[in-house]
Write a protein that holds these residues in place. Structure first.
Motif, PDB file in Angstrom:
ATOM      1  N   ILE A 134       0.834  -1.205   0.000  1.00 31.54           N
ATOM      2  CA  ILE A 134       0.000   0.000   0.000  1.00 31.54           C
ATOM      3  C   ILE A 134       0.863   1.247   0.000  1.00 31.54           C
ATOM      4  O   ILE A 134       0.538   2.245  -0.642  1.00 31.54           O
ATOM      5  N   GLU A 135       2.002   1.188   0.704  1.00 30.10           N
ATOM      6  CA  GLU A 135       2.882   2.350   0.781  1.00 30.10           C
ATOM      7  C   GLU A 135       3.382   2.768  -0.604  1.00 30.10           C
ATOM      8  O   GLU A 135       3.507   3.957  -0.901  1.00 30.10           O
ATOM      9  N   GLU A 136       3.668   1.783  -1.447  1.00 29.72           N
ATOM     10  CA  GLU A 136       4.138   2.093  -2.810  1.00 29.72           C
ATOM     11  C   GLU A 136       3.042   2.781  -3.615  1.00 29.72           C
ATOM     12  O   GLU A 136       3.291   3.787  -4.296  1.00 29.72           O
ATOM     13  N   THR A 137       1.830   2.244  -3.534  1.00 30.97           N
ATOM     14  CA  THR A 137       0.712   2.822  -4.281  1.00 30.97           C
ATOM     15  C   THR A 137       0.393   4.225  -3.793  1.00 30.97           C
ATOM     16  O   THR A 137       0.201   5.149  -4.598  1.00 30.97           O
ATOM     17  N   GLY A 154      -7.893   9.893  -4.797  1.00 27.36           N
ATOM     18  CA  GLY A 154      -8.967   9.143  -4.175  1.00 27.36           C
ATOM     19  C   GLY A 154      -8.734   7.650  -4.278  1.00 27.36           C
ATOM     20  O   GLY A 154      -7.806   7.185  -4.947  1.00 27.36           O
ATOM     21  N   LEU A 155      -9.591   6.899  -3.604  1.00 30.10           N
ATOM     22  CA  LEU A 155      -9.540   5.442  -3.603  1.00 30.10           C
ATOM     23  C   LEU A 155     -10.847   4.891  -4.139  1.00 30.10           C
ATOM     24  O   LEU A 155     -11.903   5.494  -3.937  1.00 30.10           O
ATOM     25  N   ARG A 164      -8.505   2.157   5.178  1.00 28.42           N
ATOM     26  CA  ARG A 164      -8.036   2.822   6.400  1.00 28.42           C
ATOM     27  C   ARG A 164      -6.508   2.928   6.400  1.00 28.42           C
ATOM     28  O   ARG A 164      -5.953   3.991   6.700  1.00 28.42           O
ATOM     29  N   GLU A 165      -5.826   1.827   6.068  1.00 30.76           N
ATOM     30  CA  GLU A 165      -4.360   1.868   6.002  1.00 30.76           C
ATOM     31  C   GLU A 165      -3.893   2.931   5.017  1.00 30.76           C
ATOM     32  O   GLU A 165      -2.950   3.690   5.291  1.00 30.76           O
ATOM     33  N   ALA A 166      -4.533   2.976   3.858  1.00 35.30           N
ATOM     34  CA  ALA A 166      -4.144   3.934   2.830  1.00 35.30           C
ATOM     35  C   ALA A 166      -4.357   5.363   3.303  1.00 35.30           C
ATOM     36  O   ALA A 166      -3.508   6.243   3.089  1.00 35.30           O
ATOM     37  N   MET A 167      -5.499   5.613   3.947  1.00 39.19           N
ATOM     38  CA  MET A 167      -5.803   6.971   4.395  1.00 39.19           C
ATOM     39  C   MET A 167      -4.858   7.426   5.504  1.00 39.19           C
ATOM     40  O   MET A 167      -4.494   8.602   5.571  1.00 39.19           O
ATOM     41  N   VAL A 175      -1.382  14.646   2.087  1.00 38.58           N
ATOM     42  CA  VAL A 175      -2.128  14.550   0.824  1.00 38.58           C
ATOM     43  C   VAL A 175      -3.298  13.591   1.086  1.00 38.58           C
ATOM     44  O   VAL A 175      -3.268  12.437   0.682  1.00 38.58           O
ATOM     45  N   PRO A 176      -4.308  14.058   1.791  1.00 42.26           N
ATOM     46  CA  PRO A 176      -5.386  13.159   2.204  1.00 42.26           C
ATOM     47  C   PRO A 176      -6.209  12.641   1.028  1.00 42.26           C
ATOM     48  O   PRO A 176      -6.216  13.233  -0.048  1.00 42.26           O
ATOM     49  N   SER A 177      -6.879  11.532   1.261  1.00 43.12           N
ATOM     50  CA  SER A 177      -7.805  11.013   0.260  1.00 43.12           C
ATOM     51  C   SER A 177      -9.026  11.917   0.224  1.00 43.12           C
ATOM     52  O   SER A 177      -9.772  12.008   1.199  1.00 43.12           O
TER      53      SER A 177
END
Length: 321
Positions: A134-137, A154-155, A164-167, A175-177
């Motif tokens: 997820i960190e790479e994406t 966005g996701l 949740r992990e991504a946000m 750089v929030p979703s």
């Protein structure tokens, strides 16, 4: 047109947005596509949602949109929110699918070229990819914003725990979703228990797609499966066997409520998705201007009484599609 702020951001989206998933590719009627996009904008629909693989063939919806934008709406670019995505299969080989930095960056650049844009207002990671950290994406999305190729990210289609992990990662990098895009309709209420609590927690907006459940939540299937419907298309996402008599019987009862509200079944279904204040906008996909106008008609009555909502819940009875 009514507009709503997207989560806790300062960006407003129209309550109804136009999606180009179907009916805007090279195999479709280009002039009808042009008419829908121009008519939508004239009616206050400022948000147009695309993805790299929309067509068919993949990429053609972006190319057609770019041509229409250049020929009809170029002077209105700053009045529009244009989104695209990458995540699903786009080209053969190891770099044309998934959520790696390599794929996202390459696909983004191709999408900008096809549309003729300098930047997207929103760029999505179209799906969670378990083979990519997820960190790479997320870092790729962050860098896309920092490079000026997207204003927001966005996701879409992420399981709630992975969203949740991504946000968390995106917020830590400031750089929030902005928004989460997910399937939501009377026949798919999973977001209410799963992703909507997450978007609320992180101040992200939510935009629904497939509010009509691929056309089932209209009057189209009340008397059988029409030849020109999605269920009749063997290559489509909706299969004939999914349109059961039990499901259609529920739609008939829902249609009676819609009539009492002075709406079509489709109008009520779109309005229903917007009843939840956590839903910023709903993406409609239309075949022609008449269908688009019918969907926009849902804005004439967005309010439901508690009795109507209870009756709808009773009819649905947990039905899914």
């Amino acid at each position: 047109m009514e507009y709503a702020f997207c989560g806790t951001s300062g960006l407003q989206l129209p309550r109804i947005s136009l999606g180009l998933w179907h009916n805007f590719g090279y195999t479709d009627d280009f002039e009808e596509a042009r008419n829908m996009i121009v008519h939508a904008f004239d009616q206050g629909v400022t948000h147009f949602d695309i993805a790299n693989n929309y067509g068919p063939p993949p990429g053609s919806a972006e190319s057609n949109f770019g041509k229409i934008l250049k020929e009809n709406l170029a002077s209105h670019r700053d009045e529009m929110i244009i989104s695209s995505k990458a995540g699903y299969l786009m080209w053969d080989g190891p770099y044309g699918n998934g959520s790696s930095r390599k794929y996202l960056m390459a696909s983004l650049n191709q999408s900008l070229k096809r549309t003729g844009l300098e930047y997207f207002d929103i760029f999505y990671s179209h799906r969670y990819d378990s083979t990519t950290p997820i960190e790479e994406t997320m870092q790729a999305l962050i860098d896309i914003v920092k490079q000026g190729k997207a204003l927001y990210v966005g996701l879409s289609n992420y399981p709630a725990d992975k969203a949740r992990e991504a946000m968390v990662y995106l917020n830590a990098q400031h750089v929030p979703s902005l928004i989460y895009q997910g399937k939501y309709s009377m026949f798919n209420r999973q977001p209410e228990e799963e992703i909507l609590p997450v978007t609320s927690e992180f101040g992200s907006g939510f935009i629904a797609f497939s509010p009509l459940a691929q056309g089932v939540l209209t009057d189209k299937y009340l008397n059988g499966i029409p030849d020109q419907s999605r269920a009749a298309d063997p290559t489509g996402f909706l299969r004939k066997e999914q349109v059961t008599e039990e499901l259609v019987a529920k739609v008939r009862k829902l249609n009676e409520i819609a009539r009492d509200r002075g709406q079509t079944m489709a109008e009520m279904a779109v309005a229903w998705t917007l009843r939840d204040e956590r839903v910023t906008s709903v993406i409609v996909g239309t075949r022609n201007v008449k269908q688009l106008q019918d969907n926009l008609g849902s804005l004439n009555n967005l309010r439901f009484t508690s009795e109507e909502l209870a009756l709808i819940d009773n009819i649905l009875g947990g039905a899914t599609l």
